[in-house]
Design a protein around this motif. Sequence first.
Motif, PDB file in Angstrom:
ATOM      1  N   ALA A  36      41.071 -17.370   4.914  1.00  0.00           N
ATOM      2  CA  ALA A  36      40.106 -17.877   5.898  1.00  0.00           C
ATOM      3  C   ALA A  36      38.791 -18.331   5.263  1.00  0.00           C
ATOM      4  O   ALA A  36      37.878 -18.746   5.972  1.00  0.00           O
ATOM      5  N   GLY A  37      38.689 -18.257   3.930  1.00  0.00           N
ATOM      6  CA  GLY A  37      37.467 -18.671   3.257  1.00  0.00           C
ATOM      7  C   GLY A  37      36.808 -17.530   2.500  1.00  0.00           C
ATOM      8  O   GLY A  37      37.279 -16.385   2.518  1.00  0.00           O
ATOM      9  N   ILE A  38      35.710 -17.844   1.843  1.00  0.00           N
ATOM     10  CA  ILE A  38      34.942 -16.862   1.080  1.00  0.00           C
ATOM     11  C   ILE A  38      33.596 -16.657   1.768  1.00  0.00           C
ATOM     12  O   ILE A  38      32.838 -17.611   1.961  1.00  0.00           O
ATOM     13  N   MET A  39      33.315 -15.417   2.146  1.00  0.00           N
ATOM     14  CA  MET A  39      32.009 -15.106   2.717  1.00  0.00           C
ATOM     15  C   MET A  39      31.080 -14.622   1.612  1.00  0.00           C
ATOM     16  O   MET A  39      31.394 -13.657   0.907  1.00  0.00           O
ATOM     17  N   ILE A  60      29.893 -18.644   5.180  1.00  0.00           N
ATOM     18  CA  ILE A  60      31.346 -18.708   5.047  1.00  0.00           C
ATOM     19  C   ILE A  60      31.732 -20.057   4.449  1.00  0.00           C
ATOM     20  O   ILE A  60      31.669 -21.109   5.117  1.00  0.00           O
ATOM     21  N   TRP A  61      32.103 -20.023   3.174  1.00  0.00           N
ATOM     22  CA  TRP A  61      32.524 -21.227   2.466  1.00  0.00           C
ATOM     23  C   TRP A  61      33.980 -21.498   2.815  1.00  0.00           C
ATOM     24  O   TRP A  61      34.856 -20.655   2.603  1.00  0.00           O
ATOM     25  N   ARG A  96      32.202 -30.622  -3.270  1.00  0.00           N
ATOM     26  CA  ARG A  96      31.395 -29.630  -2.554  1.00  0.00           C
ATOM     27  C   ARG A  96      32.232 -28.961  -1.474  1.00  0.00           C
ATOM     28  O   ARG A  96      32.929 -29.620  -0.703  1.00  0.00           O
ATOM     29  N   VAL A  97      32.149 -27.635  -1.407  1.00  0.00           N
ATOM     30  CA  VAL A  97      32.905 -26.862  -0.426  1.00  0.00           C
ATOM     31  C   VAL A  97      32.130 -26.862   0.889  1.00  0.00           C
ATOM     32  O   VAL A  97      30.935 -26.530   0.913  1.00  0.00           O
ATOM     33  N   PRO A  98      32.778 -27.215   2.005  1.00  0.00           N
ATOM     34  CA  PRO A  98      32.068 -27.173   3.293  1.00  0.00           C
ATOM     35  C   PRO A  98      31.849 -25.740   3.754  1.00  0.00           C
ATOM     36  O   PRO A  98      32.420 -24.787   3.210  1.00  0.00           O
ATOM     37  N   ILE A  99      31.020 -25.588   4.774  1.00  0.00           N
ATOM     38  CA  ILE A  99      30.723 -24.286   5.379  1.00  0.00           C
ATOM     39  C   ILE A  99      31.280 -24.285   6.788  1.00  0.00           C
ATOM     40  O   ILE A  99      31.108 -25.255   7.541  1.00  0.00           O
ATOM     41  N   ARG A 100      31.953 -23.188   7.159  1.00  0.00           N
ATOM     42  CA  ARG A 100      32.493 -23.085   8.515  1.00  0.00           C
ATOM     43  C   ARG A 100      31.676 -22.107   9.350  1.00  0.00           C
ATOM     44  O   ARG A 100      31.067 -21.173   8.824  1.00  0.00           O
ATOM     45  N   PRO A 101      31.678 -22.279  10.671  1.00  0.00           N
ATOM     46  CA  PRO A 101      30.905 -21.380  11.536  1.00  0.00           C
ATOM     47  C   PRO A 101      31.469 -19.968  11.527  1.00  0.00           C
ATOM     48  O   PRO A 101      32.669 -19.756  11.365  1.00  0.00           O
ATOM     49  N   ASN A 102      30.599 -19.009  11.727  1.00  0.00           N
ATOM     50  CA  ASN A 102      30.983 -17.605  11.804  1.00  0.00           C
ATOM     51  C   ASN A 102      31.527 -17.283  13.197  1.00  0.00           C
ATOM     52  O   ASN A 102      31.423 -18.089  14.131  1.00  0.00           O
ATOM     53  N   VAL A 103      32.081 -16.086  13.336  1.00  0.00           N
ATOM     54  CA  VAL A 103      32.602 -15.619  14.622  1.00  0.00           C
ATOM     55  C   VAL A 103      31.483 -15.644  15.669  1.00  0.00           C
ATOM     56  O   VAL A 103      30.376 -15.153  15.441  1.00  0.00           O
TER      57      VAL A 103
END
Length: 362
Positions: A185-188, A264-265, A98-105
């Motif tokens: 930086a990831g996939i939005m 944001i994955w 599972r791909v984690p989610i990162r916080p947005n700006v």
Amino acid sequence: MQLTPFAALALAAPVNGLIRFACSQLVVDRIDPLVNPGMVPSPHLHQIIGGNSLNVTMDPAKDMPGESTCTTCQFTEDTSNYWTAVLFFRARNGTFKRVPIRPNVGFDGADGGMTVYYMQNGLADFQQRSKVTAFKPGFRMLIGDVLARTEDQANKYKQVTYTCLQDMTTRFPETKNLPNKPCPAGIMANIRFPTCWDGKNLDSADHMSHMAYPANGTFDSQGPCPDTHPVLSNIKSFILPFHQASMTDSCCSVPVPQLMYETIWDTRQFNDPKDWPEDGSQPFVWSMGDHTGYGSHGDYLFGWKGDALQRTMDTPCYVTCPTLTTQSIANQNKCKIDRTVKEDIDSWLPEIPGGPTISKKY
């Protein structure tokens, strides 16, 4: 430095009724109270945010604000629930992670989840001059087709897209398919819901037919609504067929807000080309087995307290809104519920939970 649309909005004055806020993860679970109410487990895994009154049925008569004791969203008046599918990485050996989610700006420290927008005009329209009418209690909708596997099928949903992030401020270009190269930086994943309403139904059998995109153009270009969804209602009282709730107030001849999700994955740990398929294709798969990205979809159950959303859309407001109570990210992170379906979703797995058929075999 490039000024992104949300940064420009923060500097522009006045900004009327555009709100952007973070909602942390409430739960990652194989339930779908909108499409498969009461089904445990549902066919595929979802990541869900919002109020903690969430359950597997979510009867439309449910008092979400009254039953929620906390929300994962920054504004405590918002106990709505929002969800999408979950992204997985498939390794060359056929296992899944599972791909984690990162916080947005602007939302450092948020525990997964999404960034949510409610807009009166397109995101790049800094003045947001249009008038919108907030959704009503019991309103719900879905956008996207879980079974879509071609661009033609996906194009029916005009603004369900992806952005390959070069850094955290990247917002363009957008594609309909999952990016076919590593994204630094990831996939939005971007989901913009339709804004043309039929003027009477808070839901429909497919959870989409009561809403429509503009007849031509987009919400951003202020395209006209189709005749079938004129966003007008002079009806004073009637029983809605799909949830036995009555609308007793008249609605104005103005659109509903555009609702938008950004997720944001955090694919950075999977960016080594040696881990990608030998044929050069991309390795990410949605939880319903979609390798193309065309099956991206989002669900929404309205659950704002009282007239809080309407008052906010009528007020010059961006992130900190005088009409709303803003909780700390630390507090919103504390709002959690237990998973209904007890299964391993965190290890390297031999198959995606639910065992969906993968749209591409390696």
